[in-house]
Motif scaffolding. Sequence first.
Motif, PDB file in Angstrom:
ATOM      1  N   UNK A  19       0.896  -1.077   0.073  1.00  0.00           N
ATOM      2  CA  UNK A  19      -0.063   0.132   0.049  1.00  0.00           C
ATOM      3  C   UNK A  19       0.923   1.176  -0.013  1.00  0.00           C
ATOM      4  N   UNK A  20       0.883   2.167  -0.946  1.00  0.00           N
ATOM      5  CA  UNK A  20       1.418   3.309  -0.962  1.00  0.00           C
ATOM      6  C   UNK A  20       0.687   4.357  -0.440  1.00  0.00           C
ATOM      7  N   UNK A  21       1.339   4.922   0.842  1.00  0.00           N
ATOM      8  CA  UNK A  21       1.121   6.183   1.590  1.00  0.00           C
ATOM      9  C   UNK A  21       1.580   7.319   1.334  1.00  0.00           C
ATOM     10  N   UNK A  22       0.652   8.445   1.247  1.00  0.00           N
ATOM     11  CA  UNK A  22       1.286   9.628   1.020  1.00  0.00           C
ATOM     12  C   UNK A  22       1.154  10.688   2.103  1.00  0.00           C
ATOM     13  N   UNK A  23       1.956  11.304   2.418  1.00  0.00           N
ATOM     14  CA  UNK A  23       2.040  12.521   3.878  1.00  0.00           C
ATOM     15  C   UNK A  23       2.241  13.799   3.175  1.00  0.00           C
ATOM     16  N   UNK A  24       1.446  14.739   3.346  1.00  0.00           N
ATOM     17  CA  UNK A  24       1.470  16.225   3.157  1.00  0.00           C
ATOM     18  C   UNK A  24       0.178  16.669   2.779  1.00  0.00           C
ATOM     19  N   UNK A  25       0.202  17.948   2.785  1.00  0.00           N
ATOM     20  CA  UNK A  25      -1.055  18.795   2.394  1.00  0.00           C
ATOM     21  C   UNK A  25      -1.614  18.275   1.058  1.00  0.00           C
ATOM     22  N   UNK A  26      -2.877  17.810   1.060  1.00  0.00           N
ATOM     23  CA  UNK A  26      -3.065  17.244  -0.545  1.00  0.00           C
ATOM     24  C   UNK A  26      -4.606  17.545  -0.788  1.00  0.00           C
ATOM     25  N   UNK A  27      -4.867  17.524  -2.122  1.00  0.00           N
ATOM     26  CA  UNK A  27      -6.340  17.740  -2.659  1.00  0.00           C
ATOM     27  C   UNK A  27      -6.322  16.483  -3.695  1.00  0.00           C
ATOM     28  N   UNK A  28      -7.365  15.917  -3.763  1.00  0.00           N
ATOM     29  CA  UNK A  28      -7.654  14.796  -4.483  1.00  0.00           C
ATOM     30  C   UNK A  28      -8.991  14.869  -5.409  1.00  0.00           C
ATOM     31  N   UNK A  29      -9.006  14.438  -6.360  1.00  0.00           N
ATOM     32  CA  UNK A  29     -10.144  14.436  -7.398  1.00  0.00           C
ATOM     33  C   UNK A  29     -10.094  13.075  -8.374  1.00  0.00           C
ATOM     34  N   UNK A  30     -11.392  12.728  -8.931  1.00  0.00           N
ATOM     35  CA  UNK A  30     -11.698  11.771  -9.710  1.00  0.00           C
ATOM     36  C   UNK A  30     -12.038  12.441 -11.116  1.00  0.00           C
ATOM     37  N   UNK A  31     -11.347  11.686 -12.159  1.00  0.00           N
ATOM     38  CA  UNK A  31     -11.619  12.330 -13.618  1.00  0.00           C
ATOM     39  C   UNK A  31     -13.125  11.942 -14.031  1.00  0.00           C
ATOM     40  N   UNK A  32     -13.562  12.880 -14.538  1.00  0.00           N
ATOM     41  CA  UNK A  32     -15.006  12.967 -15.369  1.00  0.00           C
ATOM     42  C   UNK A  32     -14.717  13.060 -16.813  1.00  0.00           C
ATOM     43  N   UNK A  33     -15.203  12.252 -17.477  1.00  0.00           N
ATOM     44  CA  UNK A  33     -15.013  12.386 -19.079  1.00  0.00           C
ATOM     45  C   UNK A  33     -16.231  13.729 -19.841  1.00  0.00           C
ATOM     46  N   UNK A  34     -16.038  13.929 -20.619  1.00  0.00           N
ATOM     47  CA  UNK A  34     -16.757  15.024 -21.632  1.00  0.00           C
ATOM     48  C   UNK A  34     -17.080  14.396 -22.597  1.00  0.00           C
ATOM     49  N   UNK A  35     -18.462  14.483 -23.145  1.00  0.00           N
ATOM     50  CA  UNK A  35     -18.872  13.964 -24.422  1.00  0.00           C
ATOM     51  C   UNK A  35     -18.637  12.345 -24.584  1.00  0.00           C
ATOM     52  N   UNK A  36     -17.951  12.193 -25.881  1.00  0.00           N
ATOM     53  CA  UNK A  36     -17.610  10.715 -26.041  1.00  0.00           C
ATOM     54  C   UNK A  36     -16.082  10.479 -25.919  1.00  0.00           C
ATOM     55  N   UNK A  37     -15.571  11.460 -25.133  1.00  0.00           N
ATOM     56  CA  UNK A  37     -14.207  11.231 -24.889  1.00  0.00           C
ATOM     57  C   UNK A  37     -13.904  10.119 -23.517  1.00  0.00           C
ATOM     58  N   UNK A  38     -12.673  10.037 -23.510  1.00  0.00           N
ATOM     59  CA  UNK A  38     -12.317   9.095 -22.336  1.00  0.00           C
ATOM     60  C   UNK A  38     -11.661   9.770 -21.083  1.00  0.00           C
ATOM     61  N   UNK A  39     -11.963   9.779 -19.988  1.00  0.00           N
ATOM     62  CA  UNK A  39     -11.204  10.267 -18.814  1.00  0.00           C
ATOM     63  C   UNK A  39     -11.692   9.423 -17.779  1.00  0.00           C
ATOM     64  N   UNK A  40     -10.743   8.791 -16.938  1.00  0.00           N
ATOM     65  CA  UNK A  40     -10.982   8.201 -15.856  1.00  0.00           C
ATOM     66  C   UNK A  40      -9.837   7.914 -14.950  1.00  0.00           C
ATOM     67  N   UNK A  41     -10.124   7.701 -13.593  1.00  0.00           N
ATOM     68  CA  UNK A  41      -8.674   7.643 -12.590  1.00  0.00           C
ATOM     69  C   UNK A  41      -8.842   8.753 -11.774  1.00  0.00           C
ATOM     70  N   UNK A  42      -7.898   8.917 -11.086  1.00  0.00           N
ATOM     71  CA  UNK A  42      -7.897   9.851  -9.908  1.00  0.00           C
ATOM     72  C   UNK A  42      -6.467  10.716 -10.291  1.00  0.00           C
ATOM     73  N   UNK A  43      -6.482  11.848  -9.445  1.00  0.00           N
ATOM     74  CA  UNK A  43      -5.367  12.802  -9.177  1.00  0.00           C
ATOM     75  C   UNK A  43      -5.143  13.317  -8.050  1.00  0.00           C
ATOM     76  N   UNK A  44      -3.846  13.708  -7.678  1.00  0.00           N
ATOM     77  CA  UNK A  44      -3.389  14.413  -6.344  1.00  0.00           C
ATOM     78  C   UNK A  44      -2.797  15.565  -6.715  1.00  0.00           C
ATOM     79  N   UNK A  45      -3.128  16.614  -5.880  1.00  0.00           N
ATOM     80  CA  UNK A  45      -2.080  17.581  -6.107  1.00  0.00           C
ATOM     81  C   UNK A  45      -1.860  17.742  -4.469  1.00  0.00           C
ATOM     82  N   UNK A  46      -0.434  17.739  -4.152  1.00  0.00           N
ATOM     83  CA  UNK A  46       0.089  17.643  -2.886  1.00  0.00           C
ATOM     84  C   UNK A  46       1.328  18.565  -2.825  1.00  0.00           C
ATOM     85  N   UNK A  47       1.795  18.650  -1.561  1.00  0.00           N
ATOM     86  CA  UNK A  47       2.873  19.260  -1.079  1.00  0.00           C
ATOM     87  C   UNK A  47       3.956  18.204  -0.788  1.00  0.00           C
ATOM     88  N   UNK A  48       4.987  17.955  -1.803  1.00  0.00           N
ATOM     89  CA  UNK A  48       6.138  17.236  -1.327  1.00  0.00           C
ATOM     90  C   UNK A  48       7.270  17.511  -1.371  1.00  0.00           C
TER      91      UNK A  48
END
Length: 307
Positions: free
Chosen positions: A192-221
């Motif tokens: 299990x990968x653990x991340x420490x630090x101020x962070x913001x997370x989000x999950x991708x949402x696709x638009x129209x017929x395009x593909x966008x999925x998975x997650x993203x993390x904005x953090x201080x490292x």
Amino acid sequence: MKYLLNLLFISLIFSGCVGTDFVDDPIVGKKIVVSTESVALKINDSEKVSALYFNEYGIAENASITWTSTSPSIISIQADGTLNALNAGQSSIVASFSGVSDTIRVTVVADENAVARVEITSSKTVFSIGDSEKLVVNVFNINNQLIPNKTIAFRSSNISVFSIDSVGNAKAISNGSSVLTAEVEGVASNEILFTVGASRMGNFVKIGGYEASGSTILKIENGNLTLELTPNFKTSFALGTYIYLSNTIANGSVVRSSGIEISQISASGFHSFNVNSKYPNVKINDYKYVVVLCKPASLIFGYAELN
């Protein structure tokens, strides 16, 4: 004449963003997917495993998979994927082709009462400094029955970031990341990968017929603002696909003009970007969205709202 000019204009726009023609065949990156993540066998048992190769468009293809064992004295593997359990212990089996690979964790036991599988779980994986977490570990025999009262050894790959004591109490020490595992009688758990630090997370949402999925993390490292696309990130691709930080998803032109361009990407999966190396004054709360943008045509493939 005006109609023809409009057609020409549209043609020029979309020739700069091949992704609009790639909706049926998005470039998602090559990968191999094994049939199972872990296998437990008794000495002298055999089992056949398999793997699928997917090309850069996500289409399964016939492939001559190469199989290797990291501990051939414990587990040998034939060219067709047949495992042969030789001695008690644990080994990794690697399936590879065309520069990509995937791994199966294999445990060989001497009898049905021996430890065959160790599972480690956590309620969360992103922490602030000072946070604590009690890890849960379950130990199973080859018949998938729980084995109680086993001595567990916990390990952190970076103890300066995440410490863990002998009973599984983990504590976030400093900004960064660390892989935590557990081991029982020589049998290692999942990671299990653990991340420490101020962070913001989000999950991708696709638009129209395009593909966008998975997650993203904005953090201080390590003192820098870092944007990560997680390993499960997938998107459509075009000739000029970029990641932006933006406070709007109204349209691609506004994203380009008011947001900041992080980097061009050409493959799905894990990415890490040091935002401050390009924009030293950007702070973690300055932008609301991570946007996947076809830059030549200002088309948004998808976005993630950071929370």
